[in-house]
Design a protein around this motif. Sequence first.
Motif, mmCIF file in Angstrom:
data_model
loop_
_atom_site.group_PDB
_atom_site.id
_atom_site.type_symbol
_atom_site.label_atom_id
_atom_site.label_comp_id
_atom_site.label_asym_id
_atom_site.label_seq_id
_atom_site.Cartn_x
_atom_site.Cartn_y
_atom_site.Cartn_z
ATOM 1 N N PHE A 74 4.629 -0.259 -8.710
ATOM 2 C CA PHE A 74 4.870 0.708 -7.640
ATOM 3 C C PHE A 74 6.169 1.468 -7.871
ATOM 4 C CE2 PHE A 74 2.429 -2.733 -5.663
ATOM 5 C CZ PHE A 74 1.385 -2.020 -5.086
ATOM 6 N N ARG A 75 6.163 2.728 -7.475
ATOM 7 C CA ARG A 75 7.404 3.488 -7.338
ATOM 8 C C ARG A 75 7.821 3.395 -5.881
ATOM 9 N NH1 ARG A 75 9.039 8.757 -6.224
ATOM 10 N NH2 ARG A 75 6.884 9.475 -5.962
ATOM 11 N N VAL A 76 9.069 3.035 -5.640
ATOM 12 C CA VAL A 76 9.509 2.725 -4.284
ATOM 13 C C VAL A 76 10.860 3.361 -3.996
ATOM 14 C CG1 VAL A 76 8.300 0.497 -4.366
ATOM 15 C CG2 VAL A 76 10.745 0.606 -4.927
ATOM 16 N N ASP A 116 10.060 1.393 0.917
ATOM 17 C CA ASP A 116 8.917 2.253 1.221
ATOM 18 C C ASP A 116 8.164 2.500 -0.076
ATOM 19 O OD1 ASP A 116 9.412 2.565 3.954
ATOM 20 O OD2 ASP A 116 10.891 4.144 3.571
ATOM 21 N N VAL A 117 6.860 2.285 -0.050
ATOM 22 C CA VAL A 117 6.039 2.414 -1.250
ATOM 23 C C VAL A 117 5.616 3.870 -1.393
ATOM 24 C CG1 VAL A 117 3.979 1.617 -2.449
ATOM 25 C CG2 VAL A 117 5.249 0.041 -0.959
ATOM 26 N N LEU A 118 6.093 4.525 -2.452
ATOM 27 C CA LEU A 118 5.863 5.951 -2.648
ATOM 28 C C LEU A 118 4.626 6.248 -3.484
ATOM 29 C CD1 LEU A 118 9.548 7.001 -3.425
ATOM 30 C CD2 LEU A 118 8.406 6.881 -1.195
ATOM 31 N N GLU A 119 4.338 5.381 -4.443
ATOM 32 C CA GLU A 119 3.263 5.675 -5.392
ATOM 33 C C GLU A 119 2.885 4.392 -6.124
ATOM 34 O OE1 GLU A 119 2.528 8.707 -9.223
ATOM 35 O OE2 GLU A 119 4.538 8.408 -8.369
ATOM 36 N N GLU A 120 1.595 4.233 -6.435
ATOM 37 C CA GLU A 120 1.173 3.146 -7.310
ATOM 38 C C GLU A 120 0.870 3.723 -8.691
ATOM 39 O OE1 GLU A 120 -1.627 -0.835 -7.575
ATOM 40 O OE2 GLU A 120 -1.845 0.509 -5.850
ATOM 41 N N ARG A 143 0.647 -5.331 -10.446
ATOM 42 C CA ARG A 143 0.619 -3.958 -9.925
ATOM 43 C C ARG A 143 2.025 -3.370 -10.046
ATOM 44 N NH1 ARG A 143 -1.539 -4.246 -3.976
ATOM 45 N NH2 ARG A 143 -1.945 -2.016 -4.255
ATOM 46 N N GLN A 164 0.845 -1.184 0.000
ATOM 47 C CA GLN A 164 0.000 0.000 0.000
ATOM 48 C C GLN A 164 0.881 1.235 0.000
ATOM 49 O OE1 GLN A 164 -3.298 -0.072 -0.311
ATOM 50 N NE2 GLN A 164 -3.340 -2.331 -0.245
ATOM 51 N N VAL A 165 0.432 2.260 -0.708
ATOM 52 C CA VAL A 165 1.180 3.512 -0.754
ATOM 53 C C VAL A 165 1.299 4.085 0.654
ATOM 54 C CG1 VAL A 165 1.190 5.872 -1.631
ATOM 55 C CG2 VAL A 165 0.438 3.990 -3.115
ATOM 56 N N GLY A 166 2.499 4.514 1.009
ATOM 57 C CA GLY A 166 2.756 5.075 2.333
ATOM 58 C C GLY A 166 3.194 4.049 3.359
#
Length: 279
Positions: free
Chosen positions: A81-83, A117-121, A79, A47-49
Amino acid sequence: MISPAASDFAGGDRALRAGAVGTIVPWVVDGFVYVKGDPDEPMAGAQVGARARMPSFDPPWIVVHHRLDAVHAVRWPGRLFRVRSVPAVTEEERAALADAAQNLRVGASYSRVFAVDVLEELRPAVLFGPNGDAVVDVLERADQLTESVASDLAVARHPDAGDAYRRAWDRWLSGQPNGAVYRDGDHDGVLAVPGAGPVGSPIGPAFALVWRCVTGSARQRGGSAAFTVDEDDDEILLEPWSTAGVALMESAMVLGAPELVDDADRAVLTAAWQAVRRS
């Protein structure tokens, strides 16, 4: 060049991995992770955040791609993600990261980490270029393909589609830094040309994903009758699934990279798609 066979995607990602390159990067890196839907993956519920962390330092690791065009999507759906990787704190963590990087070649496009850390999907369609949404339509059809629709695609495929597909590949190769050596080859049914340039195809990993989805649909809905084994013990996709898969790849070429085809080839390559897209 990588051409499709059912066995290419039955147990791994052999085709696209042939063009992958790895690299050693700093302990903290920003990049992209593609999650292919396996519930056992450490990022399956990302999940983002939030922070995603592996339960141990043992492989398989989280693979962070440094560039979007280097993301290795091996299954659909997934999916994206930017991480940002989490820096090592303890000596044990630093040693484990060093071990994970041991076999990576200098100057490559990914790193292996244990926590991010998940920054953005992001929409996975961005992996397929500026017309990625249209490519996703083809992927979704491939993923849900039935034998009836596969038969319709096979019947409706234009007899000149293979030649038109080869011409599109040649046009793309003419703009790639190492493309000249591959031009004028037999590109009928090709999934990727990893050595031509930074990316293996005009629409990234989409051709390989289309073929994987068709193979999965055949396995799910056609069973063992959809396959045979050749003299090398390679599993081969049978009709109508095999021609349907090629027809969907040809449609993805036109929809994802329309600049590579003229009006005549566009009609040829989309004949099968137009025949079934509303069914």
